[in-house]
Design a protein around this motif. Structure first.
Motif, PDB file in Angstrom:
ATOM      1  N   VAL A  22       0.847  -1.186   0.000  1.00 54.34           N
ATOM      2  CA  VAL A  22       0.000   0.000   0.000  1.00 54.34           C
ATOM      3  C   VAL A  22       0.883   1.235   0.000  1.00 54.34           C
ATOM      4  O   VAL A  22       1.771   1.356   0.841  1.00 54.34           O
ATOM      5  N   SER A  23       0.685   2.139  -0.953  1.00 58.85           N
ATOM      6  CA  SER A  23       1.383   3.423  -0.872  1.00 58.85           C
ATOM      7  C   SER A  23       0.372   4.540  -0.984  1.00 58.85           C
ATOM      8  O   SER A  23      -0.660   4.399  -1.633  1.00 58.85           O
ATOM      9  N   HIS A  24       0.669   5.635  -0.318  1.00 56.40           N
ATOM     10  CA  HIS A  24      -0.299   6.712  -0.212  1.00 56.40           C
ATOM     11  C   HIS A  24      -0.142   7.708  -1.327  1.00 56.40           C
ATOM     12  O   HIS A  24       0.944   8.158  -1.619  1.00 56.40           O
ATOM     13  N   ARG A  25      -1.231   8.001  -1.987  1.00 56.81           N
ATOM     14  CA  ARG A  25      -1.235   8.926  -3.104  1.00 56.81           C
ATOM     15  C   ARG A  25      -1.740  10.279  -2.648  1.00 56.81           C
ATOM     16  O   ARG A  25      -1.068  11.281  -2.783  1.00 56.81           O
ATOM     17  N   THR A  26      -2.940  10.303  -2.144  1.00 57.89           N
ATOM     18  CA  THR A  26      -3.557  11.547  -1.694  1.00 57.89           C
ATOM     19  C   THR A  26      -4.245  11.261  -0.373  1.00 57.89           C
ATOM     20  O   THR A  26      -4.197  10.140   0.125  1.00 57.89           O
ATOM     21  N   ALA A  27      -4.908  12.252   0.156  1.00 54.67           N
ATOM     22  CA  ALA A  27      -5.600  12.072   1.426  1.00 54.67           C
ATOM     23  C   ALA A  27      -6.716  11.039   1.307  1.00 54.67           C
ATOM     24  O   ALA A  27      -7.079  10.405   2.280  1.00 54.67           O
ATOM     25  N   THR A  28      -7.234  10.847   0.105  1.00 55.54           N
ATOM     26  CA  THR A  28      -8.389   9.958  -0.037  1.00 55.54           C
ATOM     27  C   THR A  28      -8.107   8.707  -0.855  1.00 55.54           C
ATOM     28  O   THR A  28      -8.898   7.775  -0.844  1.00 55.54           O
ATOM     29  N   VAL A  29      -6.981   8.687  -1.567  1.00 54.56           N
ATOM     30  CA  VAL A  29      -6.713   7.577  -2.477  1.00 54.56           C
ATOM     31  C   VAL A  29      -5.397   6.895  -2.116  1.00 54.56           C
ATOM     32  O   VAL A  29      -4.419   7.554  -1.817  1.00 54.56           O
ATOM     33  N   VAL A  30      -5.412   5.566  -2.122  1.00 52.84           N
ATOM     34  CA  VAL A  30      -4.162   4.819  -1.928  1.00 52.84           C
ATOM     35  C   VAL A  30      -3.933   3.916  -3.144  1.00 52.84           C
ATOM     36  O   VAL A  30      -4.883   3.500  -3.797  1.00 52.84           O
ATOM     37  N   ALA A  31      -2.661   3.650  -3.421  1.00 55.92           N
ATOM     38  CA  ALA A  31      -2.312   2.757  -4.521  1.00 55.92           C
ATOM     39  C   ALA A  31      -1.942   1.397  -3.948  1.00 55.92           C
ATOM     40  O   ALA A  31      -1.221   1.318  -2.950  1.00 55.92           O
ATOM     41  N   LEU A  32      -2.452   0.345  -4.569  1.00 57.63           N
ATOM     42  CA  LEU A  32      -2.151  -1.011  -4.142  1.00 57.63           C
ATOM     43  C   LEU A  32      -1.327  -1.694  -5.218  1.00 57.63           C
ATOM     44  O   LEU A  32      -1.549  -1.478  -6.402  1.00 57.63           O
ATOM     45  N   ALA A  33      -0.377  -2.503  -4.799  1.00 54.20           N
ATOM     46  CA  ALA A  33       0.431  -3.257  -5.758  1.00 54.20           C
ATOM     47  C   ALA A  33       0.638  -4.659  -5.236  1.00 54.20           C
ATOM     48  O   ALA A  33       0.789  -4.864  -4.027  1.00 54.20           O
ATOM     49  N   ARG A  38      -3.706  -1.265  -8.499  1.00 54.62           N
ATOM     50  CA  ARG A  38      -4.967  -0.546  -8.597  1.00 54.62           C
ATOM     51  C   ARG A  38      -4.978   0.534  -7.531  1.00 54.62           C
ATOM     52  O   ARG A  38      -4.219   0.486  -6.575  1.00 54.62           O
ATOM     53  N   THR A  39      -5.822   1.523  -7.749  1.00 51.50           N
ATOM     54  CA  THR A  39      -5.981   2.539  -6.720  1.00 51.50           C
ATOM     55  C   THR A  39      -7.372   2.380  -6.138  1.00 51.50           C
ATOM     56  O   THR A  39      -8.311   2.037  -6.852  1.00 51.50           O
ATOM     57  N   ILE A  40      -7.480   2.582  -4.841  1.00 52.34           N
ATOM     58  CA  ILE A  40      -8.789   2.485  -4.191  1.00 52.34           C
ATOM     59  C   ILE A  40      -8.943   3.674  -3.251  1.00 52.34           C
ATOM     60  O   ILE A  40      -7.975   4.355  -2.933  1.00 52.34           O
ATOM     61  N   ARG A  41     -10.160   3.884  -2.821  1.00 55.12           N
ATOM     62  CA  ARG A  41     -10.398   4.907  -1.829  1.00 55.12           C
ATOM     63  C   ARG A  41      -9.815   4.430  -0.507  1.00 55.12           C
ATOM     64  O   ARG A  41      -9.900   3.250  -0.161  1.00 55.12           O
ATOM     65  N   ARG A  42      -9.222   5.344   0.221  1.00 53.65           N
ATOM     66  CA  ARG A  42      -8.614   5.002   1.494  1.00 53.65           C
ATOM     67  C   ARG A  42      -9.634   4.349   2.437  1.00 53.65           C
ATOM     68  O   ARG A  42      -9.305   3.438   3.182  1.00 53.65           O
ATOM     69  N   ALA A  43     -10.875   4.804   2.319  1.00 48.21           N
ATOM     70  CA  ALA A  43     -11.928   4.292   3.193  1.00 48.21           C
ATOM     71  C   ALA A  43     -12.167   2.797   2.975  1.00 48.21           C
ATOM     72  O   ALA A  43     -12.698   2.111   3.842  1.00 48.21           O
ATOM     73  N   ALA A  44     -11.753   2.285   1.796  1.00 47.22           N
ATOM     74  CA  ALA A  44     -11.984   0.873   1.492  1.00 47.22           C
ATOM     75  C   ALA A  44     -10.874  -0.019   2.057  1.00 47.22           C
ATOM     76  O   ALA A  44     -10.965  -1.234   1.998  1.00 47.22           O
ATOM     77  N   THR A  73       2.283  -1.478   4.376  1.00 46.30           N
ATOM     78  CA  THR A  73       2.283  -0.055   4.061  1.00 46.30           C
ATOM     79  C   THR A  73       3.694   0.394   3.731  1.00 46.30           C
ATOM     80  O   THR A  73       4.610   0.190   4.510  1.00 46.30           O
ATOM     81  N   LEU A  74       3.866   0.977   2.550  1.00 42.21           N
ATOM     82  CA  LEU A  74       5.189   1.398   2.102  1.00 42.21           C
ATOM     83  C   LEU A  74       5.535   2.793   2.601  1.00 42.21           C
ATOM     84  O   LEU A  74       6.679   3.084   2.907  1.00 42.21           O
ATOM     85  N   ALA A  75       4.532   3.674   2.667  1.00 38.51           N
ATOM     86  CA  ALA A  75       4.797   5.033   3.121  1.00 38.51           C
ATOM     87  C   ALA A  75       5.032   5.004   4.632  1.00 38.51           C
ATOM     88  O   ALA A  75       4.567   4.091   5.305  1.00 38.51           O
ATOM     89  N   PRO A  76       5.755   5.991   5.174  1.00 38.44           N
ATOM     90  CA  PRO A  76       6.025   6.001   6.605  1.00 38.44           C
ATOM     91  C   PRO A  76       4.757   6.084   7.444  1.00 38.44           C
ATOM     92  O   PRO A  76       4.698   5.541   8.536  1.00 38.44           O
ATOM     93  N   GLU A  77       3.746   6.714   6.880  1.00 37.08           N
ATOM     94  CA  GLU A  77       2.490   6.895   7.591  1.00 37.08           C
ATOM     95  C   GLU A  77       1.805   5.552   7.846  1.00 37.08           C
ATOM     96  O   GLU A  77       1.784   4.680   6.997  1.00 37.08           O
ATOM     97  N   ARG A  78       1.234   5.391   9.053  1.00 37.28           N
ATOM     98  CA  ARG A  78       0.518   4.144   9.352  1.00 37.28           C
ATOM     99  C   ARG A  78      -0.905   4.235   8.820  1.00 37.28           C
ATOM    100  O   ARG A  78      -1.427   5.312   8.618  1.00 37.28           O
ATOM    101  N   LEU A  79      -1.524   3.113   8.648  1.00 36.48           N
ATOM    102  CA  LEU A  79      -2.933   3.102   8.262  1.00 36.48           C
ATOM    103  C   LEU A  79      -3.746   3.727   9.370  1.00 36.48           C
ATOM    104  O   LEU A  79      -3.530   3.442  10.540  1.00 36.48           O
ATOM    105  N   ASN A  80      -4.685   4.540   8.997  1.00 37.04           N
ATOM    106  CA  ASN A  80      -5.570   5.122   9.997  1.00 37.04           C
ATOM    107  C   ASN A  80      -6.768   4.216  10.212  1.00 37.04           C
ATOM    108  O   ASN A  80      -7.264   3.609   9.290  1.00 37.04           O
TER     109      ASN A  80
END
Ligand SMILES: [Zn+2]
Length: 159
Positions: A97-108, A120-126, A138-145
């Motif tokens: 999982v890498s973070h694209r925007t506040a609402t969208v994450v990219a999955l690989a 694919r990209t999905i809504r973060r809420a999903a 999660t690839l980005a330093p930020e943890r999943l909320n």
């Protein structure tokens, strides 16, 4: 709403011709890096030799499927594999999982059938519902909320 990507002039591709990366980029008005990404995403070169050469027929089939796939909806837990040209599950249920925007994450992940990278990209809420199905990394330093950290016991180093 984000505008959909402009349609590529696929009709310019000649079935019987053979193209290198620069020629494909010029023909379709795309960046060479875009063409290199297609090769990673399942566009098949003639062989492993350099420079990379792709048959027009293969390029055309790949781009046509890709444009179709953009309209096709995979199940929430599926990825469209451009090599298999079908929705597939990721190998071993592992998804980065890498973070694209506040609402969208990219999955690989890797296609469970052929091993090609799938995205694919999905809504973060999903994400939380996906975390029940898959081993999300999660690839980005930020943890999943909003969802408990998945246990990362699985060693991803293959033997
Ligand atoms: Zn595949």
């Amino acid at each position: 709403m984000k505008r959909p990507q402009r349609r590529l002039p696929v009709q310019r591709v000649k079935q019987a011709a053979t193209y290198d990366v620069a020629e494909i980029a010029r023909l379709l008005g795309s960046h060479r890096n875009t063409v290199r990404r297609w090769l990673k995403d399942g566009l098949q070169p003639i062989d492993d030799a350099r420079p990379v050469l792709v048959r027009g027929a293969e390029l055309k089939a790949f781009l046509t499927e890709r444009q179709k796939a953009r309209r096709q909806t995979c199940a929430p837990d599926e990825f469209f594999c451009f090599r298999c040209r079908a929705p597939r599950r990721p190998a071993a249920g592992m998804v980065d999982v890498s973070h694209r925007t506040a609402t969208v994450v990219a999955l690989a992940g890797l296609c469970a059938t052929c091993g090609t990278s799938v995205h694919r990209t999905i809504r973060r809420a999903a994400l939380p519902s996906l975390a029940e199905t898959y081993d999300l990394q999660t690839l980005a330093p930020e943890r999943l909320n909003g969802c408990s950290a998945p246990s990362l016991n699985g060693d991803r180093k293959g033997g």
